[in-house]
Design an enzyme around this catalytic site. Structure first.
Site, PDB file in Angstrom:
ATOM      1  N   GLU A  35       0.816  -1.217   0.000  1.00 58.52           N
ATOM      2  CA  GLU A  35       0.000   0.000   0.000  1.00 58.52           C
ATOM      3  C   GLU A  35       0.852   1.269   0.000  1.00 58.52           C
ATOM      4  OE1 GLU A  35      -2.926   0.030   3.080  1.00 58.52           O
ATOM      5  OE2 GLU A  35      -3.642  -1.994   2.615  1.00 58.52           O
ATOM      6  N   HIS A  37       3.656   1.748  -1.716  1.00 57.80           N
ATOM      7  CA  HIS A  37       3.947   2.029  -3.123  1.00 57.80           C
ATOM      8  C   HIS A  37       2.721   2.590  -3.830  1.00 57.80           C
ATOM      9  CE1 HIS A  37       6.955  -1.321  -2.345  1.00 57.80           C
ATOM     10  NE2 HIS A  37       7.732  -0.358  -2.804  1.00 57.80           N
ATOM     11  N   ASP A 152      12.202   5.786   3.504  1.00 59.47           N
ATOM     12  CA  ASP A 152      13.625   5.788   3.143  1.00 59.47           C
ATOM     13  C   ASP A 152      14.120   7.244   3.150  1.00 59.47           C
ATOM     14  OD1 ASP A 152      14.117   2.881   2.431  1.00 59.47           O
ATOM     15  OD2 ASP A 152      12.417   3.337   1.145  1.00 59.47           O
ATOM     16  N   ARG A 189      10.173  -5.809   2.982  1.00 60.70           N
ATOM     17  CA  ARG A 189      10.936  -6.710   3.849  1.00 60.70           C
ATOM     18  C   ARG A 189      10.121  -7.225   5.032  1.00 60.70           C
ATOM     19  NH1 ARG A 189      16.314  -6.872   2.466  1.00 60.70           N
ATOM     20  NH2 ARG A 189      16.960  -5.307   0.950  1.00 60.70           N
TER      21      ARG A 189
END
Length: 286
Positions: A35, A37, A152, A189
């Site tokens: 979700e 992305h 990130d 991950r």
């Protein structure tokens, strides 16, 4: 949604969209979509962009070949998710398309300062691989706007500096981290976690919130981080790093800074999870 695998096909579709007056929005990914992305795709569509996504597991950014080998490849499922979200075009090249002269002969883009330490310290060469592949993708897609998730945080800082330093005509738009109901940042991950580890995983974000509270209270930063690392271990993690940096340039933070980011990476079982939390202090009126 159209899927293409070559740069020439990609450029043809982008050129046609631009000739029709569309701005090009771009969401680069390594696939195994979640979700988080999809929220980037939705943000691009909200900007009324012809929305291009890429899926490419980039070998240049993996310093651990076993990590590269086990990284999930889920193209059919990813295509379904992108199509359902309304993505216009998917670019899914193979390694030979991206690195036709081989990886050893590839010119490398190095972004100094902001790529050092944090994930850059734990994963040597990682951000050289990221900045190199993103610069190639920008030259292939020629987007007006590119969307990156704030999970990130260091990666966003690296891309922003690269774009500024190299005068790339791309607007970089960071999008807030998408989280599960228990606070865990969504990540490809997370699929490495077993049921017991998944139950423990929200402890990473909890630790960040505790450090943020310490910072707002004016607690000594070194003491706060030391105590937080101990709590993180007690919660079942093996800390990689736990730091407070200035949001603007990722320099080491001080209590005098107004806007900081708490960043962490930690292992839970075989999964290396990263997360961050931005903290802005309210400035008192003079």
């Amino acid at each position: 949604m159209i899927t293409v695998h070559t740069i020439s096909e990609l450029r043809e579709h982008v050129r046609n969209a631009r000739s029709n007056g569309r701005r090009i929005g771009f969401v680069p990914t390594m696939g195994n979509l979640h979700e988080g992305h999809i929220s980037l795709i939705e943000r691009s569509l909200a900007e009324d962009c012809f929305t291009v996504s890429s899926i490419f597991v980039n070998p240049l950014q993996f310093n651990d070949q076993s990590d590269l080998a086990r990284y999930p490849r889920t193209l059919p499922a990813d295509q379904e998710k992108l199509a359902a979200a309304g993505c216009d075009l998917l670019f899914a090249p193979d390694v030979n398309e991206m690195y036709p002269n081989g990886q050893d002969a590839q010119s490398i883009v190095h972004v100094p300062v902001v790529s050092e330490g944090l994930c850059g310290g734990s994963r040597p060469g990682h951000f050289d691989g990221v900045s190199t592949v993103v610069s190639k993708l920008f030259n292939q897609v020629l987007p007006d706007i590119a969307f990156f998730g704030e999970k990130d945080f260091q990666q966003v800082a690296v891309i922003r500096k690269m774009v500024n330093d190299l005068c790339m005509p791309v607007e970089i738009v960071p999008v807030a981290t998408k989280r599960a109901d228990d606070g865990l940042a969504l990540s490809s991950r997370n699929g490495y976690l077993n049921a017991d580890e998944r139950a423990l995983a929200p402890g990473l974000y909890l630790t960040l919130t505790e450090i943020a509270a310490d910072f707002k209270a004016g607690k000594d930063l070194a003491v706060s981080l030391k105590e937080a690392a101990e709590r993180l271990q007690q919660r079942g993690f093996r800390p990689d790093y736990l730091e407070i940096r200035r949001s603007s340039d990722l320099a080491t933070a001080t209590l005098g800074d107004h806007s900081v980011v708490v960043l962490a990476a930690a292992f839970l079982g075989s999964a290396r999870l990263i997360d961050n939390l931005q903290v802005t202090l309210n400035q008192a009126n003079d």
